[in-house]
Design an enzyme around this catalytic site. Structure first.
Site, PDB file in Angstrom:
ATOM      1  N   LYS A  10      27.217  10.978  19.080  1.00 45.93           N
ATOM      2  CA  LYS A  10      25.798  11.333  18.855  1.00 45.93           C
ATOM      3  C   LYS A  10      25.110  10.167  18.163  1.00 45.93           C
ATOM      4  O   LYS A  10      25.745   9.340  17.510  1.00 45.93           O
ATOM      5  CB  LYS A  10      25.651  12.594  17.993  1.00 45.93           C
ATOM      6  CG  LYS A  10      26.247  12.547  16.566  1.00 45.93           C
ATOM      7  CD  LYS A  10      25.394  11.868  15.517  1.00 45.93           C
ATOM      8  CE  LYS A  10      26.125  11.705  14.196  1.00 45.93           C
ATOM      9  NZ  LYS A  10      25.586  10.832  13.203  1.00 45.93           N
ATOM     10  N   ASP A 136      28.702  17.944  10.940  1.00 43.53           N
ATOM     11  CA  ASP A 136      28.261  17.529  12.275  1.00 43.53           C
ATOM     12  C   ASP A 136      28.982  18.260  13.409  1.00 43.53           C
ATOM     13  O   ASP A 136      28.638  18.069  14.577  1.00 43.53           O
ATOM     14  CB  ASP A 136      28.522  16.017  12.460  1.00 43.53           C
ATOM     15  CG  ASP A 136      27.352  15.165  11.979  1.00 43.53           C
ATOM     16  OD1 ASP A 136      26.302  15.728  11.644  1.00 43.53           O
ATOM     17  OD2 ASP A 136      27.515  13.935  11.959  1.00 43.53           O
TER      18      ASP A 136
HETATM   19  C1  SUD Z   1      25.323  11.400   7.984  1.00 44.40           C
HETATM   20  C2  SUD Z   1      25.638  12.277   9.157  1.00 44.40           C
HETATM   21  C3  SUD Z   1      24.385  12.455  10.005  1.00 44.40           C
HETATM   22  O1  SUD Z   1      24.629  13.070  11.249  1.00 44.40           O
HETATM   23  O2  SUD Z   1      26.603  11.781  10.043  1.00 44.40           O
HETATM   24  P1  SUD Z   1      27.693  10.561  10.043  1.00 44.40           P
HETATM   25  O3  SUD Z   1      27.092   9.312   9.534  1.00 44.40           O
HETATM   26  O4  SUD Z   1      28.841  11.020   9.196  1.00 44.40           O
HETATM   27  O5  SUD Z   1      28.103  10.432  11.500  1.00 44.40           O
HETATM   28  C4  SUD Z   1      26.072  13.701   8.676  1.00 44.40           C
HETATM   29  O6  SUD Z   1      25.101  14.235   7.796  1.00 44.40           O
HETATM   30  C5  SUD Z   1      27.416  13.738   8.016  1.00 44.40           C
HETATM   31  O7  SUD Z   1      28.161  14.746   8.592  1.00 44.40           O
HETATM   32  P2  SUD Z   1      29.786  14.819   8.447  1.00 44.40           P
HETATM   33  O8  SUD Z   1      30.356  13.450   8.659  1.00 44.40           O
HETATM   34  O9  SUD Z   1      30.263  15.930   9.329  1.00 44.40           O
HETATM   35  O10 SUD Z   1      29.894  15.168   6.941  1.00 44.40           O
HETATM   36  P3  SUD Z   1      30.916  16.132   6.150  1.00 44.40           P
HETATM   37  O11 SUD Z   1      32.312  15.812   6.579  1.00 44.40           O
HETATM   38  O12 SUD Z   1      30.452  17.543   6.213  1.00 44.40           O
HETATM   39  O13 SUD Z   1      30.688  15.620   4.674  1.00 44.40           O
HETATM   40  C6  SUD Z   1      31.162  14.389   4.184  1.00 44.40           C
HETATM   41  C7  SUD Z   1      30.549  14.181   2.825  1.00 44.40           C
HETATM   42  O14 SUD Z   1      29.162  13.767   2.974  1.00 44.40           O
HETATM   43  C8  SUD Z   1      28.328  14.391   2.009  1.00 44.40           C
HETATM   44  N1  SUD Z   1      27.309  15.208   2.699  1.00 44.40           N
HETATM   45  C9  SUD Z   1      27.444  15.533   4.022  1.00 44.40           C
HETATM   46  C10 SUD Z   1      26.463  16.259   4.660  1.00 44.40           C
HETATM   47  C11 SUD Z   1      25.342  16.671   3.912  1.00 44.40           C
HETATM   48  N2  SUD Z   1      24.351  17.375   4.471  1.00 44.40           N
HETATM   49  N3  SUD Z   1      25.223  16.355   2.594  1.00 44.40           N
HETATM   50  C12 SUD Z   1      26.187  15.620   1.977  1.00 44.40           C
HETATM   51  O15 SUD Z   1      26.070  15.318   0.791  1.00 44.40           O
HETATM   52  C13 SUD Z   1      29.242  15.222   1.115  1.00 44.40           C
HETATM   53  O16 SUD Z   1      29.579  14.415   0.031  1.00 44.40           O
HETATM   54  C14 SUD Z   1      30.486  15.438   1.970  1.00 44.40           C
HETATM   55  O17 SUD Z   1      31.632  15.551   1.189  1.00 44.40           O
END
Ligand code: SUD
Ligand code: ADP
Length: 287
Positions: A10, A136
């Site tokens: 994504k 995600d």
């Molecule tokens: C930033 C994003 C944007 O799509 O994606 P990625 O960069 O990881 O792909 C997402 O919010 C990432 O989602 P995901 O990678 O599934 O996160 P999670 O495993 O749920 O969380 C990892 C950590 O990120 C922080 N976290 C995550 C999501 C959120 N809304 N708030 C947070 O503060 C928390 O500290 C959590 O412990």
């Protein structure tokens, strides 16, 4: 019996953070869409009553830390499944890149095991189970294009953006999502206009989509890793129509309408970065 599935990456066309919640997560508003860069998942029945993971990349864990393993464990425990499974993951999506590769592997595993184990769960039930694995995962269960709210697990489907090329460029660093959220300063953020982005997508207004791209996490990742900002600047210089960091980074994506321009951006970027991909937006739901 063997089941093969695609687990697509994504990108976030908009990513806004509203506030930090009591549970430590951040309340977000994001527009997400799938692109046609995908891992391949193969699920095979095992005689032995265990979950076995086999991954093509040596540095991705093949035990309980693997998100696909966690997806299988969740279904197995909750529905008392007494047979085992071998999950083979062929990684094509770069790891720790802001492209949700691990989340998409988990989502594909949920969809595939629902069939293999004949659990008869609805897609909404699978998405809600996915939220227990990561923020995600719910979006990745459906794919397509969506507004994601809450901590990212509340999904509202919207129409697909008009077709275009997506150039993905990932510098040779992995970014920790937790670290990026931890370093986010909520006071002086320039918030993207999510409603404007939704109406740009609804109206297939490609120039407006490009001008409305926005991600508040760029402020953090650019500071921690200045090379990410440099890649963004290069992508703009080579002529992409709109450029943004995906998720917590470090992948930067550029939207490009015309193939000749796409080739210029792609070839230009390859001089700076080993990990460059030219893919298509794939924003229609597959389930
Ligand atoms: C930033 C994003 C944007 O799509 O994606 P990625 O960069 O990881 O792909 C997402 O919010 C990432 O989602 P995901 O990678 O599934 O996160 P999670 O495993 O749920 O969380 C990892 C950590 O990120 C922080 N976290 C995550 C999501 C959120 N809304 N708030 C947070 O503060 C928390 O500290 C959590 O412990
Ligand atoms: N199936 C998987 N594929 C990739 N990474 C995984 C997987 N399962 C667990 N991980 C771990 O999840 C972390 C983030 O992976 P990934 O989903 O690629 O990044 P991002 O959340 O930035 O999109 C990495 O530390 C990786 O070791």
């Amino acid at each position: 019996m063997k089941i093969s599935l695609k687990a697509p990456a994504k990108i976030n066309l908009s990513l806004d953070v509203l506030h930090k919640r009591e549970d430590g997560f951040h309340e977000v508003e994001m527009i997400m869409t799938t692109v046609d860069l995908a891992d391949r998942i193969e699920l095979t029945r095992l005689e032995e009553n265990r979950i076995k993971v086999d991954v093509s990349e040596g540095f991705v864990p093949n035990d309980h830390r693997n998100l696909a393993y966690q997806a299988a464990k969740l279904l197995k425990d909750r529905y008392n499944v007494s047979e085992g499974v071998l999950i083979h993951i062929r990684k094509n999506i770069p790891v720790s890149a802001g492209l949700a590769g691990g989340s998409s592997d988990a989502a594909a595993t949920l969809r595939g095991l629902n069939e293999l184990w004949n659990l008869q769960l609805s897609i909404d039930e699978l998405a809600s189970l996915g939220a227990q694995i990561g923020s995600d995962v719910s979006f990745c269960v459906y794919g397509g294009t969506a507004l994601a709210t809450g901590r990212g697990e509340k999904i509202k489907h919207i129409s697909a953006p008009p077709p275009c090329w997506v150039i993905l460029a990932k510098p040779p660093i992995g970014v920790s999502t937790a670290e990026v959220y931890r370093n986010l300063k909520l006071e002086h953020l320039k918030h993207p206009n999510i409603n404007q982005m939704i109406s740009a997508i609804d109206n297939a207004d490609y120039p407006l989509i490009c001008s409305e791209l926005g991600n508040v996490l760029e402020t953090v990742t650019f500071k921690l890793y200045p090379q990410v900002q440099r890649i963004k600047e290069q992508m703009i210089r080579f002529g992409a129509d709109g450029v943004l960091m995906s998720g917590s980074g470090p992948t930067v994506f550029g939207l490009v309408k015309h193939e000749s321009r796409m080739l210029r951006v792609y070839n230009g970027l390859r001089g700076f970065c080993n990990d460059v991909y030219a893919v298509r937006v794939m924003g229609e739901r597959y389930y």
